[in-house]
Design an enzyme around this catalytic site. Structure first.
Site, PDB file in Angstrom:
ATOM      1  N   HIS A 175       8.738  33.629 -40.744  1.00 19.99           N
ATOM      2  CA  HIS A 175       9.411  32.638 -40.971  1.00 19.99           C
ATOM      3  C   HIS A 175       8.706  31.229 -40.647  1.00 19.99           C
ATOM      4  O   HIS A 175       8.737  31.168 -39.366  1.00 19.99           O
ATOM      5  CB  HIS A 175      11.693  32.748 -40.928  1.00 19.99           C
ATOM      6  CG  HIS A 175      11.862  33.405 -40.915  1.00 19.99           C
ATOM      7  ND1 HIS A 175      12.163  34.409 -40.037  1.00 19.99           N
ATOM      8  CD2 HIS A 175      12.067  34.314 -42.315  1.00 19.99           C
ATOM      9  CE1 HIS A 175      13.138  35.076 -41.242  1.00 19.99           C
ATOM     10  NE2 HIS A 175      12.252  35.791 -42.114  1.00 19.99           N
ATOM     11  N   ALA A 176       8.817  30.395 -42.485  1.00 22.39           N
ATOM     12  CA  ALA A 176       7.714  28.972 -41.648  1.00 22.39           C
ATOM     13  C   ALA A 176       8.309  27.832 -40.439  1.00 22.39           C
ATOM     14  O   ALA A 176       8.056  27.593 -39.979  1.00 22.39           O
ATOM     15  CB  ALA A 176       8.083  28.440 -43.219  1.00 22.39           C
ATOM     16  N   ARG A 177      10.012  27.572 -40.870  1.00 24.43           N
ATOM     17  CA  ARG A 177       9.898  26.673 -39.766  1.00 24.43           C
ATOM     18  C   ARG A 177      10.466  26.900 -38.543  1.00 24.43           C
ATOM     19  O   ARG A 177      10.165  26.623 -37.075  1.00 24.43           O
ATOM     20  CB  ARG A 177      11.210  27.016 -40.609  1.00 24.43           C
ATOM     21  CG  ARG A 177      13.008  27.628 -40.484  1.00 24.43           C
ATOM     22  CD  ARG A 177      14.399  26.985 -41.055  1.00 24.43           C
ATOM     23  NE  ARG A 177      14.740  28.117 -40.794  1.00 24.43           N
ATOM     24  CZ  ARG A 177      15.591  27.653 -41.608  1.00 24.43           C
ATOM     25  NH1 ARG A 177      16.516  26.278 -42.099  1.00 24.43           N
ATOM     26  NH2 ARG A 177      16.889  28.473 -41.865  1.00 24.43           N
ATOM     27  N   GLU A 178       9.932  28.626 -37.759  1.00 22.87           N
ATOM     28  CA  GLU A 178      10.238  28.928 -36.110  1.00 22.87           C
ATOM     29  C   GLU A 178       8.798  28.467 -35.788  1.00 22.87           C
ATOM     30  O   GLU A 178       8.019  29.331 -35.701  1.00 22.87           O
ATOM     31  CB  GLU A 178      10.240  30.618 -36.518  1.00 22.87           C
ATOM     32  CG  GLU A 178      12.082  30.562 -37.246  1.00 22.87           C
ATOM     33  CD  GLU A 178      11.828  31.687 -37.474  1.00 22.87           C
ATOM     34  OE1 GLU A 178      11.455  32.579 -36.505  1.00 22.87           O
ATOM     35  OE2 GLU A 178      13.037  32.021 -38.451  1.00 22.87           O
ATOM     36  N   ARG A 233      11.457  28.075 -44.858  1.00 24.38           N
ATOM     37  CA  ARG A 233      11.397  29.402 -44.071  1.00 24.38           C
ATOM     38  C   ARG A 233      11.277  30.817 -44.970  1.00 24.38           C
ATOM     39  O   ARG A 233      10.482  31.380 -44.385  1.00 24.38           O
ATOM     40  CB  ARG A 233      13.660  29.811 -44.330  1.00 24.38           C
ATOM     41  CG  ARG A 233      13.225  31.094 -44.153  1.00 24.38           C
ATOM     42  CD  ARG A 233      14.852  31.264 -43.915  1.00 24.38           C
ATOM     43  NE  ARG A 233      15.394  32.797 -44.163  1.00 24.38           N
ATOM     44  CZ  ARG A 233      15.393  33.574 -42.782  1.00 24.38           C
ATOM     45  NH1 ARG A 233      15.125  33.275 -41.855  1.00 24.38           N
ATOM     46  NH2 ARG A 233      16.100  34.894 -42.780  1.00 24.38           N
ATOM     47  N   HIS A 303      10.207  35.515 -33.080  1.00 25.94           N
ATOM     48  CA  HIS A 303      11.041  34.627 -34.497  1.00 25.94           C
ATOM     49  C   HIS A 303      11.687  34.177 -33.808  1.00 25.94           C
ATOM     50  O   HIS A 303      11.093  33.787 -32.290  1.00 25.94           O
ATOM     51  CB  HIS A 303      11.975  35.116 -34.712  1.00 25.94           C
ATOM     52  CG  HIS A 303      11.707  36.267 -36.263  1.00 25.94           C
ATOM     53  ND1 HIS A 303      11.513  36.138 -37.720  1.00 25.94           N
ATOM     54  CD2 HIS A 303      10.414  37.621 -36.448  1.00 25.94           C
ATOM     55  CE1 HIS A 303      11.330  37.202 -38.086  1.00 25.94           C
ATOM     56  NE2 HIS A 303      10.361  38.189 -37.185  1.00 25.94           N
ATOM     57  N   SER A 304      12.553  32.762 -33.791  1.00 27.82           N
ATOM     58  CA  SER A 304      12.657  31.666 -33.305  1.00 27.82           C
ATOM     59  C   SER A 304      14.109  31.965 -34.519  1.00 27.82           C
ATOM     60  O   SER A 304      14.426  31.841 -35.190  1.00 27.82           O
ATOM     61  CB  SER A 304      12.713  30.737 -32.776  1.00 27.82           C
ATOM     62  OG  SER A 304      12.295  30.002 -33.554  1.00 27.82           O
ATOM     63  N   TYR A 305      15.018  31.139 -33.918  1.00 32.57           N
ATOM     64  CA  TYR A 305      16.123  30.970 -32.006  1.00 32.57           C
ATOM     65  C   TYR A 305      17.188  32.054 -32.063  1.00 32.57           C
ATOM     66  O   TYR A 305      17.295  32.621 -33.135  1.00 32.57           O
ATOM     67  CB  TYR A 305      15.854  29.699 -31.929  1.00 32.57           C
ATOM     68  CG  TYR A 305      17.341  29.411 -32.703  1.00 32.57           C
ATOM     69  CD1 TYR A 305      18.764  28.728 -32.159  1.00 32.57           C
ATOM     70  CD2 TYR A 305      16.984  28.966 -34.291  1.00 32.57           C
ATOM     71  CE1 TYR A 305      19.958  28.056 -32.533  1.00 32.57           C
ATOM     72  CE2 TYR A 305      18.279  28.588 -35.190  1.00 32.57           C
ATOM     73  CZ  TYR A 305      19.723  28.575 -34.515  1.00 32.57           C
ATOM     74  OH  TYR A 305      20.827  28.039 -34.861  1.00 32.57           O
ATOM     75  N   TYR A 355      23.712  40.919 -36.656  1.00 30.95           N
ATOM     76  CA  TYR A 355      24.398  41.179 -37.927  1.00 30.95           C
ATOM     77  C   TYR A 355      23.336  42.149 -38.076  1.00 30.95           C
ATOM     78  O   TYR A 355      21.714  42.484 -38.226  1.00 30.95           O
ATOM     79  CB  TYR A 355      24.633  40.076 -38.780  1.00 30.95           C
ATOM     80  CG  TYR A 355      23.614  39.325 -38.846  1.00 30.95           C
ATOM     81  CD1 TYR A 355      21.760  38.909 -39.167  1.00 30.95           C
ATOM     82  CD2 TYR A 355      23.495  37.434 -37.463  1.00 30.95           C
ATOM     83  CE1 TYR A 355      20.937  38.133 -39.069  1.00 30.95           C
ATOM     84  CE2 TYR A 355      22.200  36.907 -37.495  1.00 30.95           C
ATOM     85  CZ  TYR A 355      21.443  37.009 -38.492  1.00 30.95           C
ATOM     86  OH  TYR A 355      20.810  36.441 -38.540  1.00 30.95           O
ATOM     87  N   GLU A 377      13.547  36.762 -30.593  1.00 30.17           N
ATOM     88  CA  GLU A 377      13.526  35.009 -31.229  1.00 30.17           C
ATOM     89  C   GLU A 377      13.579  34.424 -29.588  1.00 30.17           C
ATOM     90  O   GLU A 377      14.557  34.279 -28.572  1.00 30.17           O
ATOM     91  CB  GLU A 377      15.044  35.797 -31.245  1.00 30.17           C
ATOM     92  CG  GLU A 377      15.768  36.507 -32.687  1.00 30.17           C
ATOM     93  CD  GLU A 377      14.997  35.994 -34.133  1.00 30.17           C
ATOM     94  OE1 GLU A 377      14.899  35.220 -34.108  1.00 30.17           O
ATOM     95  OE2 GLU A 377      15.347  36.499 -34.557  1.00 30.17           O
TER      96      GLU A 377
END
Length: 416
Positions: A175-178, A233, A303-305, A355, A377
């Protein structure tokens, strides 16, 4: 004249970068079905960027819901929340100010640094130099190009051997924004090379196994977060007939594809793609893992967060065949991580712990036969969310190394 033209170009370039002045991140705590309905109605009536969970469909009672709201709608959101009697807090008062404050490590902006969020050009140059720095321990191969034509380099870490060694695959930046995720893969490579020969565990690992590292999975998206929209993202693929760009690469693997927790709407942040592996980046990684599946014994994706250590399954609530072993290893790794700075992680299968989410890389790898398949995460739990300051890169990476080394040591002793 040349200078004027150049200034004009710079201004045009800057003008293309999305700004988030006055935008806020709220944390909502729905405890009634009415609260859940309200959040979903809010998402339908305005542009809401879901930080956690990843879409309105995944909102249920008794979970924290973090949403990023445009400045034009913050007053209305305040009013609606006050009328609803739902508990809420503002996590980030001004998203743009928090973005600007991320770069709090004052290293030279052009040079590569392990404690900075390096842009793609800097990372690409680093890949070239690091892969030729120690030919006995590191090599690289291109596993394909991205949608926009950027080469996807996998670094292979391990002592050269005439025979095929068992291996581990590690990727960052699906995911780009992480951004903290991509920082970790670079940190891992640095640690592996600098501690080989002095750290007995790392030396043993690289003597006996190979570690494949994909420093940035979603390169096009990552580049766009630096040069276009910090909160992007997805991938950057385009399809004729649709104005919506990209798919969620972690909904695009062939694991319960496009069922729970994924969207078939191309404009959604959790769009599953037009078919499994429709995203070329996903196909390139899946092809590489399939080609090497006889040797790959663990798959780790960063990943985050949220501070979680997850394992299959996410596309179903059914427990994985190796559930108890995967849980035992995850809890040991979380304990190792916590030993450094006291950072608390929660471990468990994805669907039950957070989830349901179909089409994830860890579920896909596990179903392919890679038993030790884990999703990290990283920090934090929402104070900064995706905008973790650079001053937290080193402590985050140091503690995460302890968890990763715990898992790799276990895998090394429990080859199958």
């Amino acid at each position: 004249m040349k200078i004027l033209l150049l200034l004009g170009f710079v201004a045009a370039t800057l003008a293309d970068i999305t700004r988030f002045d006055g935008e806020k991140v709220f944390r909502l705590r729905p405890v009634l079905d009415d609260h859940v309905t309200l959040i979903k109605d809010l998402a339908d009536s305005m542009e809401v960027d879901f930080w956690s969970p990843e879409s309105a469909e995944l909102v249920t009672i008794d979970i924290d819901v973090d949403i990023h709201v445009p400045a034009t709608h913050t007053d209305m959101v305040y009013t609606i929340l006050q009328q609803s009697n739902m508990d809420y807090q503002v996590l980030i008062e001004d998203v743009q100010a928090t973005i600007d404050a991320q770069a709090d490590n004052k290293a030279s902006p052009r040079a590569h640094s392990y404690t900075k969020y390096n842009n793609w050009d800097t990372i690409q140059a680093w890949i070239s130099s690091i892969s030729s720095s120690n030919p006995n321990l590191i090599s690289r191969q291109v596993i394909g190009n991205t949608y926009e034509g950027r080469p996807m380099n996998v670094l292979k870490l391990g002592k050269k051997s005439s025979s095929t060694k068992p291996s581990i695959f590690l990727d960052c930046g699906i995911h780009a924004r992480e951004w903290i995720s991509t920082a970790f893969c670079q940190w891992f490579v640095k640690e592996a090379l600098s501690t080989y020969g002095s750290d007995s565990q790392m030396t043993s690992l690289l003597d006996e196994m190979d570690v494949y590292v994909l420093p940035v999975f979603n390169i096009d998206g990552y580049d766009f977060t630096h040069n276009g929209n910090r909160m992007w993202r997805k991938t950057r693929s385009r399809r004729s007939g649709s104005s919506c760009i990209g798919a969620d690469p972690n909904r695009n693997f062939d694991a319960g594809w496009c069922t729970a927790g994924a969207s078939s709407n191309p404009c959604s942040d959790t769009f599953c793609g037009y078919s499994p592996e429709s995203e070329i980046e996903v196909k390139n990684v899946a092809d590489f893992i399939r080609r090497n599946k006889s040797t790959i014994k663990a798959y780790l994706t960063i990943h985050s967060y949220s501070q979680l250590l997850l394992f299959p399954y996410s596309y179903t609530f059914q427990l994985a065949e190796h559930h108890s072993e995967l849980m035992k290893v995850a809890e040991g790794a979380s304990e190792a991580l916590r030993s450094l700075y006291g950072t608390q992680y929660t471990s468990g299968p994805g669907a039950a712990t957070i989830y349901p989410a179909a089409g994830g890389s860890d579920d896909w790898a596990y179903d392919l036969g890679v038993k030790y398949s884990y999703t990290f995460e990283l920090r934090d739990t929402g104070r900064y969310g995706f905008l973790l300051p650079e001053s937290q890169i080193a402590p985050t990476c140091e503690e995460t190394m302890l968890a990763v080394k715990y898992i790799t040591a276990y895998v090394q002793k429990n080859l199958y």
